[in-house]
Design an enzyme around this catalytic site. Sequence first.
Site, mmCIF file in Angstrom:
data_model
loop_
_atom_site.group_PDB
_atom_site.id
_atom_site.type_symbol
_atom_site.label_atom_id
_atom_site.label_comp_id
_atom_site.label_asym_id
_atom_site.label_seq_id
_atom_site.Cartn_x
_atom_site.Cartn_y
_atom_site.Cartn_z
ATOM 1 N N ASP A 165 -15.615 11.639 -5.192
ATOM 2 C CA ASP A 165 -14.675 12.759 -5.083
ATOM 3 C C ASP A 165 -15.110 13.803 -4.057
ATOM 4 O O ASP A 165 -14.846 14.990 -4.226
ATOM 5 C CB ASP A 165 -14.459 13.444 -6.450
ATOM 6 C CG ASP A 165 -14.142 12.437 -7.529
ATOM 7 O OD1 ASP A 165 -13.339 11.535 -7.261
ATOM 8 O OD2 ASP A 165 -14.708 12.541 -8.637
ATOM 9 N N GLY A 184 -9.717 7.321 -6.001
ATOM 10 C CA GLY A 184 -8.476 8.055 -5.776
ATOM 11 C C GLY A 184 -8.672 8.908 -4.550
ATOM 12 O O GLY A 184 -9.399 9.886 -4.583
ATOM 13 N N HIS A 185 -8.092 8.506 -3.441
ATOM 14 C CA HIS A 185 -8.260 9.262 -2.199
ATOM 15 C C HIS A 185 -7.017 10.094 -1.935
ATOM 16 O O HIS A 185 -5.928 9.560 -1.815
ATOM 17 C CB HIS A 185 -8.524 8.306 -1.024
ATOM 18 C CG HIS A 185 -9.856 7.637 -1.126
ATOM 19 N ND1 HIS A 185 -10.272 6.654 -0.278
ATOM 20 C CD2 HIS A 185 -10.877 7.824 -1.996
ATOM 21 C CE1 HIS A 185 -11.499 6.271 -0.620
ATOM 22 N NE2 HIS A 185 -11.876 6.964 -1.658
ATOM 23 N N THR A 231 -13.373 4.410 -15.519
ATOM 24 C CA THR A 231 -11.978 4.780 -15.288
ATOM 25 C C THR A 231 -11.037 3.817 -16.021
ATOM 26 O O THR A 231 -9.825 3.977 -15.964
ATOM 27 C CB THR A 231 -11.650 4.744 -13.776
ATOM 28 O OG1 THR A 231 -11.927 3.430 -13.287
ATOM 29 C CG2 THR A 231 -12.495 5.742 -13.006
ATOM 30 N N GLN A 263 -15.969 6.070 -3.977
ATOM 31 C CA GLN A 263 -16.974 6.653 -4.872
ATOM 32 C C GLN A 263 -18.077 7.342 -4.043
ATOM 33 O O GLN A 263 -17.815 7.734 -2.920
ATOM 34 C CB GLN A 263 -17.580 5.601 -5.815
ATOM 35 C CG GLN A 263 -16.633 5.128 -6.909
ATOM 36 C CD GLN A 263 -15.745 3.973 -6.473
ATOM 37 O OE1 GLN A 263 -16.184 3.044 -5.832
ATOM 38 N NE2 GLN A 263 -14.490 4.048 -6.827
ATOM 39 N N ARG A 292 -9.252 13.474 -15.778
ATOM 40 C CA ARG A 292 -10.300 14.064 -16.614
ATOM 41 C C ARG A 292 -10.878 15.282 -15.894
ATOM 42 O O ARG A 292 -11.057 15.244 -14.674
ATOM 43 C CB ARG A 292 -11.447 13.059 -16.820
ATOM 44 C CG ARG A 292 -11.104 11.937 -17.756
ATOM 45 C CD ARG A 292 -12.281 10.979 -17.893
ATOM 46 N NE ARG A 292 -12.487 10.183 -16.693
ATOM 47 C CZ ARG A 292 -13.464 9.288 -16.544
ATOM 48 N NH1 ARG A 292 -14.331 9.090 -17.527
ATOM 49 N NH2 ARG A 292 -13.585 8.588 -15.432
ATOM 50 N N ARG A 294 -13.548 17.381 -14.242
ATOM 51 C CA ARG A 294 -14.854 16.968 -13.710
ATOM 52 C C ARG A 294 -15.924 17.953 -14.148
ATOM 53 O O ARG A 294 -15.658 19.153 -14.253
ATOM 54 C CB ARG A 294 -14.801 16.918 -12.180
ATOM 55 C CG ARG A 294 -13.863 15.840 -11.682
ATOM 56 C CD ARG A 294 -13.836 15.784 -10.154
ATOM 57 N NE ARG A 294 -12.839 14.838 -9.701
ATOM 58 C CZ ARG A 294 -12.015 15.024 -8.673
ATOM 59 N NH1 ARG A 294 -12.069 16.141 -7.968
ATOM 60 N NH2 ARG A 294 -11.133 14.106 -8.347
ATOM 61 N N GLY A 329 -10.294 23.798 3.226
ATOM 62 C CA GLY A 329 -9.005 23.662 2.544
ATOM 63 C C GLY A 329 -8.552 22.215 2.655
ATOM 64 O O GLY A 329 -9.104 21.448 3.458
HETATM 65 P P1 IMP Z 1 -15.780 2.475 -13.096
HETATM 66 O O1 IMP Z 1 -15.968 2.484 -11.622
HETATM 67 O O2 IMP Z 1 -14.360 2.644 -13.526
HETATM 68 O O3 IMP Z 1 -16.463 1.313 -13.733
HETATM 69 O O4 IMP Z 1 -16.522 3.775 -13.676
HETATM 70 C C1 IMP Z 1 -17.937 3.904 -13.659
HETATM 71 C C2 IMP Z 1 -18.353 5.350 -13.398
HETATM 72 O O5 IMP Z 1 -18.012 5.683 -12.061
HETATM 73 C C3 IMP Z 1 -17.647 6.377 -14.274
HETATM 74 O O6 IMP Z 1 -18.539 7.452 -14.514
HETATM 75 C C4 IMP Z 1 -16.497 6.849 -13.414
HETATM 76 O O7 IMP Z 1 -16.068 8.135 -13.769
HETATM 77 C C5 IMP Z 1 -17.167 6.832 -12.047
HETATM 78 N N1 IMP Z 1 -16.200 6.655 -10.959
HETATM 79 C C6 IMP Z 1 -15.582 5.519 -10.581
HETATM 80 N N2 IMP Z 1 -14.784 5.742 -9.529
HETATM 81 C C7 IMP Z 1 -14.920 7.025 -9.218
HETATM 82 C C8 IMP Z 1 -14.365 7.857 -8.178
HETATM 83 O O8 IMP Z 1 -13.595 7.419 -7.303
HETATM 84 N N3 IMP Z 1 -14.749 9.143 -8.196
HETATM 85 C C9 IMP Z 1 -15.628 9.641 -9.103
HETATM 86 N N4 IMP Z 1 -16.172 8.916 -10.067
HETATM 87 C C10 IMP Z 1 -15.826 7.615 -10.124
#
Ligand code: IMP
Length: 426
Positions: free
Chosen positions: A13, A40-41, A129, A226, A305, A307, A417
């Site tokens: 993020d 999520g971009h 997620t 990520q 959720r 953060r 921004g």
């Molecule tokens: P998963 O990738 O859904 O298996 O989640 C594993 C961990 O990575 C969890 O703590 C998620 O919240 C975190 N996570 C996965 N994708 C993202 C992202 O794009 N941004 C932030 N955290 C992520």
Amino acid sequence: MPVTCIVGLQWGDEAKGKIVDLLTEHFDIVVRYQGGSNAGHTVVTGGQKFKLSLVPSGIFRPEVQCVIANGVVINPATLVKEIDDLRQRGVTVGKNLLISDRAHVIFPWHIEEDRLLDQQCGGEAIGTTQRGIGPCYRDKVGRAHAIRLGDLYRPGLRERIEHIARIKQRILQSMDGQTTISLDPAEIFAEYTQYAERLEEFVGDTTTYLLDSVEAGKRLLFEGAQGALLDVDHGTFPYVTSSNSSGVGVSAGSGVPGRYVTKVLGIVKAYNTRVGGGPFPTEQANEIGQHIRDRGNEYGTVTRRPRRCGWFDAVAARYTTRLSGVDSLAVMLLDVLSELPELKICVAYELDGRRTINFPSQMDDLRRVTPIYETLPGWQEDICQVRRMADLPVNARRYLERISQLLGRPVEMVSVGPDREETIFV
Ligand code: IMP
């Protein structure tokens, strides 16, 4: 630089989508190489806000070739919907999107497994997620129950889905007997055949395409998803995602050897956030964290959720800067820190009475560290209109200089921004 990689240096993020969108005009090809619809971009362009999870952020420039490479795991329902939504809003999606036939496909059993596993973790949940990402990668490594995108176009698909669905039904039922899902192979086959038809125009051998492209001197931008602290090998295991989200993931996830990468741009927020479980030494579960959450709209793009928010952790970011071979930095969301009277940066950890700047490999150690902070004066001005470094308040410049010093890399860009224009190029 001809082959550039964008990597998040925290727990995801970091607003990478904005940087990719800004830089794409200098590139021929933009490549996603790991992760899936857990990402999520957000891209704000022409006053419109777009949320992408699988399609590369380069899609808004039709002359740029977008590639979803082999290392990505694909939920075809999500991908088809994303393409339809983009097209409906006037964005060109056609020959400018190429998807690897080697990419692995997410099925309903993966999503159900993700849900059940996180419920049963017997400790602090990873807090995934729940998009089926981990179970799909596990099946990729396990091989016996994996289906790749290319398989959707091969004979024997119906039988393969029937075979795997039967086994998965038994596995899911044995997981505490909590599953309510009933896998109907005929229905899944029919559904996935439809997705396959919709995606067929995009599917091909991206590895060969990318190798041809780098050898021909094309300019490539790799878009990491990520952040490096979520890397399955080098991150805060087990509170990580299931792919190599640090710079090391590029080669395996795309087929392009690391020797072609000429530049790595590391993206950090001006503070730290984390969504999901796991240790977070500089977390501020107080009014400071709330200030950051409110001003930075720190709610998950995918899951909404809230953060977890905290001070900038230079120990962690220095580690991921080195790990990802970062050349320079983009510091994002600096405006969020405006109006705080003072700011803290974690410059070292204390562990068992000893000061260290090394990031622990074991999570029980990371849980026990005490952050050692340096306090810097804040700034009260709104900085969203600033476009030149020299026009930033002196305390904001000092804050950036200290981050740059601690990470040992120059700051190349500062974001004040969400819009393209709200960027300072140093
Ligand atoms: P998963 O990738 O859904 O298996 O989640 C594993 C961990 O990575 C969890 O703590 C998620 O919240 C975190 N996570 C996965 N994708 C993202 C992202 O794009 N941004 C932030 N955290 C992520």
